[in-house]
Design a protein around this motif. Structure first.
Motif, mmCIF file in Angstrom:
data_model
loop_
_atom_site.group_PDB
_atom_site.id
_atom_site.type_symbol
_atom_site.label_atom_id
_atom_site.label_comp_id
_atom_site.label_asym_id
_atom_site.label_seq_id
_atom_site.Cartn_x
_atom_site.Cartn_y
_atom_site.Cartn_z
ATOM 1 N N HIS A 1 4.718 2.309 -8.938
ATOM 2 C CA HIS A 1 3.757 1.603 -8.089
ATOM 3 C C HIS A 1 4.084 0.110 -7.943
ATOM 4 O O HIS A 1 3.576 -0.537 -7.047
ATOM 5 C CB HIS A 1 2.333 1.811 -8.604
ATOM 6 N N LEU B 1 7.112 0.342 -4.714
ATOM 7 C CA LEU B 1 6.901 1.473 -3.797
ATOM 8 C C LEU B 1 7.975 1.532 -2.720
ATOM 9 O O LEU B 1 8.364 2.614 -2.289
ATOM 10 C CB LEU B 1 5.512 1.390 -3.158
ATOM 11 N N PHE C 1 -3.996 4.129 -3.528
ATOM 12 C CA PHE C 1 -3.568 3.126 -2.538
ATOM 13 C C PHE C 1 -4.645 2.921 -1.472
ATOM 14 O O PHE C 1 -5.549 3.735 -1.324
ATOM 15 C CB PHE C 1 -2.288 3.600 -1.836
ATOM 16 N N GLU D 1 -3.837 -1.181 3.332
ATOM 17 C CA GLU D 1 -2.839 -2.270 3.319
ATOM 18 C C GLU D 1 -1.507 -1.799 2.739
ATOM 19 O O GLU D 1 -0.447 -2.268 3.148
ATOM 20 C CB GLU D 1 -3.366 -3.487 2.546
ATOM 21 N N THR D 2 -1.588 -0.873 1.790
ATOM 22 C CA THR D 2 -0.345 -0.316 1.225
ATOM 23 C C THR D 2 0.405 0.425 2.323
ATOM 24 O O THR D 2 1.611 0.286 2.481
ATOM 25 C CB THR D 2 -0.675 0.677 0.084
ATOM 26 N N LEU E 1 4.098 -0.493 3.922
ATOM 27 C CA LEU E 1 5.207 0.471 3.857
ATOM 28 C C LEU E 1 5.694 0.829 5.256
ATOM 29 O O LEU E 1 6.880 1.061 5.472
ATOM 30 C CB LEU E 1 4.776 1.728 3.089
#
Ligand code: DX5
Ligand code: ZN
Length: 216
Positions: free
Chosen positions: A15, A18, A48, A51-52, A56
């Motif tokens: 994490h 990522l 998550f 925003e994650t 990504l």
């Protein structure tokens, strides 16, 4: 009917790194990544947020298979769609307008999925199968990676195959949880065409062997 897909679950990646987990998936030649979203209510864990996914998305063209484990997914589908999800699965168990939410997911330009827990019967998702691109049969109780595969769910995978055929529907059948070298052949034999694997993928010394089992 569908070419088999192997979708690594980001939950089992590091994490703190990522994007490296995403790179590993890409380097292995895969097209999908499974992204688990947990709310601490529907499942006793957090993972998550949008925003994650947004961050990504900037680093990757992989197909983002976003699995919402939320009590109120209707309040978040737009955020995840705007963040870059390609497919959004919602669970059938919580009390919210499931059909409307599936419709919204497609309206937002994403593919839609309906997910159900090991103890939930196939009849609970049946009314929604004509509205989805994917039916997700959980093969562990959702919330954590690394759990043992529940073999009894294979009966529900076979029921989904039967319903898909009887109704002439095009949805994919996905399994998620405890998918590894031992259980992949069982899933494929039952008719699952989309296999999510976290622990077994990220811990594998030779991930291509695992993928070969799933897609061969
Ligand atoms: C569980 C998640 C799964 C999980 C699977 O709640 O939905 O996607 O990452 O992990 P493994 O493959 O380790 O069982
Ligand atoms: Zn999942």
């Amino acid at each position: 009917m569908h070419a088999p897909i192997f979708a690594p679950s980001l939950l089992a990646g590091n994490h703190a790194k990522l994007s490296e987990a995403i790179e590993k998936i890409q380097r292995t030649g895969l097209d999908w990544v499974h992204i688990d979203i947990m709310d601490g209510h529907f499942v006793p864990n957090l993972s998550f947020g949008p925003e994650t996914v947004r961050a990504l998305r900037k680093t990757s063209d992989l197909f983002f298979d976003v699995h919402l484990m939320l009590d109120n997914p209707q309040e978040y589908v737009q955020s995840f769609a705007e963040a870059g999800a390609d497919l959004i699965s919602i669970h059938v168990e919580p009390d919210y307008p499931v059909a409307d939410t599936l419709k919204r997911i497609r309206g937002l330009g994403c593919k839609s999925g309906i997910a159900f827990n090991p103890s939930t019967p196939t009849s609970a998702v049946e009314p929604f199968l004509d509205q989805v691109d994917l039916a997700l049969a959980m093969t562990v109780q959702p919330g954590f990676g690394g759990q043992a595969f529940k073999t009894e769910v294979l009966g529900k995978v076979r029921e989904l195959v039967g319903l898909r055929k009887a109704c002439g529907l095009p949805f994919r059948i996905e399994v998620d949880g405890g998918v590894d070298r031992k259980t992949i052949p069982l899933c494929r034999a039952a008719g699952a065409d989309t296999l999510v694997a976290g622990t077994s993928f990220f811990r594998a010394t030779h991930p291509r062997d695992l993928i070969g089992l799933a897609t061969g």
